[in-house]
Design a protein around this motif. Structure first.
Motif, mmCIF file in Angstrom:
data_model
loop_
_atom_site.group_PDB
_atom_site.id
_atom_site.type_symbol
_atom_site.label_atom_id
_atom_site.label_comp_id
_atom_site.label_asym_id
_atom_site.label_seq_id
_atom_site.Cartn_x
_atom_site.Cartn_y
_atom_site.Cartn_z
ATOM 1 N N ILE A 26 0.833 -1.208 0.000
ATOM 2 C CA ILE A 26 0.000 0.000 0.000
ATOM 3 C C ILE A 26 0.861 1.248 0.000
ATOM 4 O O ILE A 26 0.522 2.272 -0.615
ATOM 5 N N ARG A 29 1.691 3.498 -2.952
ATOM 6 C CA ARG A 29 0.631 4.309 -3.535
ATOM 7 C C ARG A 29 0.473 5.674 -2.852
ATOM 8 O O ARG A 29 -0.304 6.502 -3.310
ATOM 9 N N LEU A 78 -5.319 -2.899 6.395
ATOM 10 C CA LEU A 78 -6.645 -2.967 5.804
ATOM 11 C C LEU A 78 -7.673 -3.152 6.912
ATOM 12 O O LEU A 78 -7.541 -4.049 7.745
ATOM 13 N N HIS A 80 -10.831 -4.049 6.727
ATOM 14 C CA HIS A 80 -11.761 -5.168 6.531
ATOM 15 C C HIS A 80 -11.408 -5.848 5.209
ATOM 16 O O HIS A 80 -10.713 -5.264 4.355
ATOM 17 N N GLU A 83 -11.638 -3.910 1.809
ATOM 18 C CA GLU A 83 -10.903 -2.667 1.570
ATOM 19 C C GLU A 83 -9.738 -2.927 0.631
ATOM 20 O O GLU A 83 -9.047 -3.947 0.728
ATOM 21 N N THR A 84 -9.495 -1.983 -0.281
ATOM 22 C CA THR A 84 -8.407 -2.135 -1.250
ATOM 23 C C THR A 84 -7.243 -1.217 -0.884
ATOM 24 O O THR A 84 -7.429 -0.216 -0.172
ATOM 25 N N GLN A 86 -5.941 0.945 -2.732
ATOM 26 C CA GLN A 86 -6.239 2.288 -3.215
ATOM 27 C C GLN A 86 -7.193 3.011 -2.277
ATOM 28 O O GLN A 86 -7.099 4.238 -2.118
ATOM 29 N N ASP A 87 -8.088 2.287 -1.623
ATOM 30 C CA ASP A 87 -8.955 2.906 -0.624
ATOM 31 C C ASP A 87 -8.119 3.563 0.478
ATOM 32 O O ASP A 87 -8.405 4.685 0.915
ATOM 33 N N VAL A 88 -7.093 2.844 0.937
ATOM 34 C CA VAL A 88 -6.226 3.383 1.986
ATOM 35 C C VAL A 88 -5.488 4.615 1.474
ATOM 36 O O VAL A 88 -5.421 5.651 2.146
ATOM 37 N N ASP A 90 -6.328 6.625 -0.912
ATOM 38 C CA ASP A 90 -7.261 7.742 -1.101
ATOM 39 C C ASP A 90 -7.599 8.398 0.237
ATOM 40 O O ASP A 90 -7.715 9.631 0.320
ATOM 41 N N ARG A 91 -7.752 7.588 1.276
ATOM 42 C CA ARG A 91 -8.052 8.141 2.601
ATOM 43 C C ARG A 91 -6.883 8.990 3.112
ATOM 44 O O ARG A 91 -7.082 10.061 3.696
ATOM 45 N N GLU A 257 -13.115 -2.622 11.117
ATOM 46 C CA GLU A 257 -14.571 -2.693 10.982
ATOM 47 C C GLU A 257 -15.208 -3.250 12.245
ATOM 48 O O GLU A 257 -16.350 -2.933 12.580
#
Length: 312
Positions: A26, A29, A78, A80, A83-84, A86-88, A90-91, A257
């Motif tokens: 991650i 990214r 991650l 959950h 979750e990808t 890229q989600d991390v 982006d956050r 989660e």
């Protein structure tokens, strides 16, 4: 060291094997910003403590934050199974640009990308180490205190990581999965960078011996100068006693989660020199150091990992 060598990450790093909720990739990214602080620490080696110290310094000694993981995100984690990476990323990118960011990682280069001075980004790295015997004996009760809900969320049996006694934990979890690399591989990867101007090496035992001196070293490294009214609060909030009284802030309650840890999992005794009392036998100690010496063949580095003190 040449500029090319300074910019190139070391080839050797700790093994990537680990639980499914940790994805070191991650970090590749992340869009880094000037002023970012990466707190890079092996497991059970003072990570949460250092996260809190850095947050106290950057934010002016706050006491009202809800969860240190909201303030200092874990950038290889991650929340959950859906979750990808890229989600991390982006956050992280959505964090306000009005304040300096700090991040937690258990990775070393190259998984934790090292941006050398002159790379175009001003990123600082606070790297903390602990005697691996102390860290590993602390790792067993920490894993046991992961919640049943967390194991169930990831479809992982508790028995994959937990054992009823330390010798079995070392043989069947640590040694069987090459987890010595999380400590000695981490050391081997960071050691060549220890004198880089944007890298600060700290040792857990030295932090325990001189908390105020260590906090002031971190402040100087981060170029933060709390005023005379703020310093006492920084030092109070950086203490194990304050963190223990407010341990709900340090148990990653907002990170997953479902609840990840049972109460008391993060803030333990934090003692040094007590590995034998928690199950470290002479035989395991010898084996650990032999394996570690093969992973990191620099005897000076290994000696410093165990003992701390001035950097060679």
């Amino acid at each position: 060291m040449s500029d090319a060598a300074r910019s190139a990450p070391p080839e050797a790093g700790p093994p990537r094997a680990g639980p499914p909720w940790i994805d070191p990739g991650i970090q590749s990214r992340i869009a880094w910003r000037d002023g970012d602080v990466v707190i890079s620490v092996p497991p059970k080696s003072g990570t949460t403590w250092t996260m809190n110290i850095v947050h106290q310094l950057l934010a002016g000694a706050p006491s009202e934050f809800r969860d240190i993981y909201e303030e200092v995100p874990w950038i290889e984690f991650l929340a959950h199974p859906g979750e990808t990476p890229q989600d991390v990323a982006d956050r992280v990118a959505a964090m306000p640009a009005t304040a300096r960011r700090a991040f937690k990682t258990h990775s070393a280069p190259p998984d934790a990308p090292f941006l050398a001075p002159g790379s175009g980004r001003d990123v600082k790295y606070v790297v903390v180490f602990r005697n691996p015997e102390e860290a590993i004996v602390s790792f067993r009760p920490f894993l046991e205190q992961h919640s049943d809900a967390w194991f169930a969320l990831w479809g992982m049996p508790r028995e994959a990581l937990c054992r009823p006694d330390f010798p079995r934990f070392y043989a069947e979890v640590v040694d069987a999965h090459g987890m010595q690399g999380a400590f000695f591989g981490f050391l081997a990867a960071w050691w060549p960078l220890r004198h880089e101007p944007n890298v600060l090496f700290l040792h857990f035992s030295d932090m325990k011996r001189d908390l105020e001196g260590s906090v002031r070293r971190i402040a100087g490294f981060l170029e933060v100068e709390p005023d005379a009214q703020t310093w006492p609060r920084v030092l109070e909030h950086a203490s194990f006693a304050w963190m223990k009284r407010h341990e709900d802030k340090f148990e990653a309650r907002s990170a997953g989660e479902v609840r990840i840890l049972e109460a008391g999992a993060m803030i333990r005794k934090g003692e040094t020199g007590q590995a034998a009392a928690e199950g470290m036998t002479p035989e395991i100690s010898r084996h650990l150091r032999e394996v570690g010496g093969r992973i990191c063949p620099d005897p000076q580095a290994v000696a410093w990992l165990y003992e701390g003190g001035p950097l060679p």
